[in-house]
Design an enzyme around this catalytic site. Structure first.
Site, short mmCIF file in Angstrom:
data_model
loop_
_atom_site.label_atom_id
_atom_site.label_comp_id
_atom_site.label_asym_id
_atom_site.label_seq_id
_atom_site.Cartn_x
_atom_site.Cartn_y
_atom_site.Cartn_z
N HIS A 305 0.83 -1.15 -0.10
CA HIS A 305 0.16 -0.25 0.40
C HIS A 305 0.67 1.36 0.05
O HIS A 305 0.88 2.03 -1.14
CB HIS A 305 -0.90 0.02 0.80
CG HIS A 305 -2.09 1.19 1.52
ND1 HIS A 305 -3.25 1.29 0.01
CD2 HIS A 305 -2.58 1.86 1.95
CE1 HIS A 305 -4.01 2.66 0.20
NE2 HIS A 305 -3.42 2.58 1.58
N GLU A 316 2.99 -1.47 7.91
CA GLU A 316 2.59 -2.20 6.77
C GLU A 316 4.10 -2.78 7.37
O GLU A 316 4.40 -3.61 6.79
CB GLU A 316 2.47 -1.34 6.12
CG GLU A 316 2.67 -2.48 4.39
CD GLU A 316 2.07 -1.92 3.25
OE1 GLU A 316 1.61 -2.72 2.17
OE2 GLU A 316 2.05 -1.12 3.13
N HIS A 339 -0.96 8.74 -4.23
CA HIS A 339 -1.96 8.21 -4.17
C HIS A 339 -3.65 8.34 -4.59
O HIS A 339 -4.18 9.42 -4.65
CB HIS A 339 -2.77 8.66 -2.24
CG HIS A 339 -3.28 7.83 -1.56
ND1 HIS A 339 -4.32 6.24 -2.32
CD2 HIS A 339 -3.38 7.09 0.08
CE1 HIS A 339 -4.46 6.06 -1.57
NE2 HIS A 339 -4.32 6.52 -0.17
N PHE A 398 -8.70 4.18 5.26
CA PHE A 398 -10.08 5.53 5.59
C PHE A 398 -10.60 4.49 6.50
O PHE A 398 -11.80 3.70 5.64
CB PHE A 398 -9.37 6.91 5.16
CG PHE A 398 -8.79 7.67 5.55
CD1 PHE A 398 -7.67 6.88 6.27
CD2 PHE A 398 -8.75 9.05 5.70
CE1 PHE A 398 -6.45 8.12 6.13
CE2 PHE A 398 -8.16 9.96 5.59
CZ PHE A 398 -6.22 9.78 5.98
#
Length: 416
Positions: A305, A316, A339, A398
């Site tokens: 990610h 992560e 992103h 989120f």
């Protein structure tokens, strides 16, 4: 409903529009070049964060064509273009398929907020008559799924999952379930997002999520780097065509990769921060591995990610270190693309498919050496040639949404 005995699922087509390229080949070349697409944007001038990763070089109205473009927000146009690419790549045609057996699952996080903001301003300045009569279809998040279904004559389930930055990956996981259940024979799935509007960029900046490296936009998105300070907003869309492997063989189609597992979970911890212990993310990855029938040691590559934020990258990296002590090579496309929010999981799924096909892992942009403090084998500086049989792609959003997709390299048919 058809009785399903073969639960194998194949990716038979891909399509995407990103800041690195508006088709598979230019996208892949841009990703492998490892150079960020971030730049200052006129529409963000004067803001504390005035840069992003926008899509250039494509006339979306021309690419979509027809009169319907006037009712489409930008994220919808991106989705329609990517969907058509994916279906053509799969060797399928809406003119001849059984549309009742074709589904669309298209994740969107924010939707047409730019149209909403523009029309709110017009309403305040000039009153009700200034509001567009097509504001509702332009702003509703499910518009992309609906318009793609119209464009493809797909009359099966049409769904619009919203799991923030995991939405595109969630869509692919849901699509796999639709095939496994026998409800659909073909599903077009992915994500789309375009929110390069001052209000949204400011909102992310005020939340402390964005890089403030305004003196060096191209160096701002730096996943897993010690001096990372936030993500860069991007825009894009990616869709894949999924079919059962038995159906692909029966029609003489091509499997580009196998989707062997999909895992989802929720942190139930915080609206924007990931759970520091990574328990939820680990549950998603382990579920995907379990569905695939793999052990963690079977994984040859991780498409991370990798948002370039302090909290996500730390969580992560710890997750990857614990789950994969054999240190498979890691990449993080957001260094190049920024992103893309709801589109990110789908774009990165396509990148994972291309890695399996080409035996090439793209580098992490702006990461010049192994990440300090992280026990990761990040690919840096240039692409790494390596035969990859099995890979996982992570997506975290989120709200605590976690999705992991497990992909395996497809073998050519015997005798081909």
């Amino acid at each position: 409903m058809a009785r399903v005995t073969d639960k194998g699922v194949a990716v038979t087509g891909v399509g995407l529009v990103t800041s690195a390229g508006a088709d598979e080949h230019t996208f892949w070349a841009g990703l492998c070049a490892g150079r960020s697409t971030a730049r200052r944007c006129d529409e963000l001038a004067g803001l504390p964060v005035d840069f992003a990763c926008p899509i250039d070089g494509i006339d979306l109205d021309r690419a979509v064509g027809g009169r319907a473009v006037w009712r489409m927000a930008r994220f919808v146009k991106l989705a329609v273009v990517a969907a058509r690419q994916a279906v053509a790549d799969a060797g399928l045609s809406p003119a001849v398929w059984d549309g009742d057996r074709v589904g669309v699952v298209l994740g969107v996080g924010v939707g047409g907020i730019s149209a909403l903001v523009d029309n709110a301003r017009k309403f305040d300045e000039r009153g009700p008559d200034a509001v567009s009569p097509v504001l509702v279809p332009m702003m509703m998040p499910n518009a992309a799924a609906g318009e793609v279904a119209i464009a493809l004559r797909a009359c099966g389930p049409s769904l619009a999952p919203a799991t923030a930055c995991a939405s595109g990956a969630t869509a692919i996981a849901v699509a796999r379930d639709l095939l496994a259940s026998g409800r659909c024979d073909v599903v077009v799935a992915g994500g789309a997002e375009s929110v390069l509007t001052p209000l949204v960029v400011t909102a992310f900046a005020r939340a402390g999520a964005l890089s403030t490296r305004t003196d060096d936009p191209a160096g701002a998105s730096r996943p897993f780097a010690e001096d990372r300070d936030g993500f860069v907003v991007g825009e894009g869309a990616a869709l894949v065509v999924l079919e059962r492997t038995a159906d692909v063989r029966a029609r003489g189609g091509r499997s580009r990769a196998l989707l062997t597992g999909a895992g989802s979970s929720t942190d139930a911890y915080h609206p924007t921060a990931p759970a520091p212990d990574g328990r939820g993310a680990r549950l998603a990855v382990e579920t995907a591995l379990g569905q695939a029938g793999w052990s963690s040691g079977d994984v040859d590559h991780v498409n991370a990610h990798g948002t370039s934020t302090r909290l996500n990258d730390a969580m992560e990296s710890a997750l990857i270190t614990r789950l994969f002590p054999h240190r498979p090579p890691v990449t993080a496309p957001k260094g190049v693309l920024g992103h893309t929010l709801a589109a990110a999981g789908a774009i990165e799924a396509v990148a994972t498919v291309l890695t399996l096909e080409h035996g090439v892992i793209p580098p992490v942009a702006n990461l010049d050496s192994p990440p300090g403090g992280f026990e990761l084998d990040c690919v840096t500086k240039e692409p790494r040639r390596r035969s990859v049989e099995r890979a996982v792609s992570h997506s975290f959003g989120f709200g605590g949404h976690n999705v992991a997709l497990a992909f395996q390299r497809a073998r050519p048919p015997a005798g081909s």
